[in-house]
Design an enzyme around this catalytic site. Structure first.
Site, PDB file in Angstrom:
ATOM      1  CG  ASP A 257      12.654  49.891   6.241  1.00 18.04           C
ATOM      2  OD1 ASP A 257      11.642  49.298   5.827  1.00 18.04           O
ATOM      3  OD2 ASP A 257      13.775  49.790   5.703  1.00 18.04           O
TER       4      ASP A 257
HETATM    5  O1  MRU Z   1      13.131  50.031  -0.064  1.00 16.57           O
HETATM    6  P1  MRU Z   1      13.495  48.696   0.480  1.00 16.57           P
HETATM    7  O2  MRU Z   1      13.368  47.587  -0.505  1.00 16.57           O
HETATM    8  O3  MRU Z   1      14.841  48.703   1.183  1.00 16.57           O
HETATM    9  O4  MRU Z   1      12.394  48.439   1.616  1.00 16.57           O
HETATM   10  C1  MRU Z   1      12.465  47.242   2.359  1.00 16.57           C
HETATM   11  C2  MRU Z   1      11.392  47.121   3.371  1.00 16.57           C
HETATM   12  O5  MRU Z   1      10.553  47.988   3.527  1.00 16.57           O
HETATM   13  C3  MRU Z   1      11.437  45.915   4.247  1.00 16.57           C
HETATM   14  O6  MRU Z   1      10.157  45.530   4.636  1.00 16.57           O
HETATM   15  C4  MRU Z   1      12.266  46.222   5.502  1.00 16.57           C
HETATM   16  O7  MRU Z   1      13.461  46.844   5.160  1.00 16.57           O
HETATM   17  C5  MRU Z   1      12.564  44.988   6.267  1.00 16.57           C
HETATM   18  S1  MRU Z   1      13.660  43.891   5.415  1.00 16.57           S
HETATM   19  C6  MRU Z   1      13.901  42.563   6.427  1.00 16.57           C
END
Ligand code: MRU
Length: 375
Positions: A257
């Protein structure tokens, strides 16, 4: 006119369906049992869809936010104002969209780039409609670029892992959360690498974690793996160490993220414990992410803002949407992400190649990004 990324009934893995003037988001809270698309008409609709996890995953939320405003802009009945007024309108909405979820830098990165586009357009054009048009076109390009970038991540990741793990037979990779088609405009990042390894006949088996409390792994990654016919097994998050000890995992690949300038990486809660387990078992741990997930303004992961989500996600089943499962009265700590220190990461797979430490103690991410920008 514009791009057409509308849903087809045969493609249940398309989270973002867009045609100029119309945006539908696959309601990922309902997967894998129901395929329901929600119409998004405005930036406000986009904001709620992101906050409430209709759409999630760092690249997908950035694109969904950009397109929600593109749709609102396209359908504006009448805008009385100058180019500067239209730029202020768009900038204000972009800032609002960034407030929907704090951790993924892709969202603020997209907003910053789009703000630059509208400010430039407002000083170039003499009519507000041309500023809106410039915004719409720039948002649409983000949708197109993401798929190409994910395919490049898949290519570089598969080649690098193939050469790193060339002595391994029956290659098995563990992943966490959902980083596939559903988390992006298509193909995926970490799951895109797994897809590429499978397409090239190198992958024997994929393991995905449940990814509690929201179950992105059991609901979404498992759904994608089954859909793609990739041999795969779902494990409880707490089974990862035992799986590694049993010698059944050769590499771990996760998404990101936000990656700080030193390589510290924020990703779904539980990523850090997987990296610690991998280190203990001498298993390489990779992050796969587009360059838009790198935040060079932060020197380390200590400065990454970690989103804390509702206690309901732990107190109730189905990520907070189902019946109560925890004792009434218990207090809850529910960080959605954690930060994995760079020293636990073997490489960061991007669309421009794999960032490694090249025999040194630390990543040179800034140098890599500068070289990538100059090519
Ligand atoms: O809370 P989320 O489902 O948005 O978290 C998503 C993640 O942690 C993913 O690993 C990250 O955003 C990368 S998605 C290509």
């Amino acid at each position: 006119m514009g791009i057409d990324s509308t849903a087809t009934s045969s493609n249940a893995l398309q989270s973002i369906c867009y045609k100029r003037g119309s945006l539908q988001l696959l309601d990922q809270r309902k997967l894998p049992l129901e395929t329901v698309y929600l119409d998004i008409h405005s930036a406000s609709g986009g904001w709620f869809a992101i906050r409430d996890m209709v759409v999630r995953g760092a690249p997908a939320i950035a694109i969904a936010a950009a397109l929600s405003l593109a749709v609102e802009t396209f359908n504006l009945e009448a805008f009385q104002g100058s180019p500067a007024d239209s730029a202020s309108f768009l900038v204000e909405k972009l800032e609002y969209l960034v407030s929907s979820r704090p951790t993924a830098v892709n969202l603020s990165d997209a907003a910053t780039k789009l703000k630059e586009v509208v400010l430039k357009a407002s000083s170039t054009f003499s009519e507000a409609k041309d500023v809106f048009q410039a915004y719409i076109e720039a948002a649409e390009i983000m949708l197109e670029d993401d798929v190409a970038s994910n395919k490049a991540i898949g290519f570089y990741g598969a080649s690098s892992i193939q050469s790193q793990l060339k002595d391994v037979n029956n290659l098995s990779i563990l992943t966490h959360c959902n980083t596939g088609s559903l988390a992006t405009a298509g193909y995926g990042t970490a799951l895109g690498v797994i897809r590429a390894l499978h397409e090239q006949g190198i992958l024997e088996h994929a393991y995905c974690t449940e990814t509690r409390p929201f179950n992105q792994g059991s609901r979404l990654t498992a759904f994608e793996l089954v859909h793609e016919k990739i041999p795969a097994t779902l494990i409880a998050d707490s089974a990862a160490a035992a799986l590694m000890k049993a010698g059944r995992v050769h590499g771990v690949i996760v998404g990101a993220d936000r990656v700080a300038a030193n390589g510290d990486t924020a990703n779904k809660i539980g990523t850090y414990s997987l990296a610690l387990c991998a280190k203990h078992h001498n298993i390489p741990f990779y992050v796969a992410a587009p360059l838009t997930s790198i935040d060079l303004s932060l020197s380390s992961g200590d400065d990454i803002v970690i989103e804390e989500r509702s206690p309901k996600e732990l107190l109730n089943s189905r990520g907070g949407l189902g019946e109560q499962v925890a004792a009434s009265g218990i207090s809850v700590w529910n960080p959605a992400f954690d930060v994995t220190p760079a020293d636990l990461i073997a490489g960061i797979i991007t669309e421009k190649g794999v960032i490694t430490k090249a025999g040194k103690e630390a990543f040179d991410i800034k140098g890599f990004a500068q070289r990538a920008a100059s090519v």
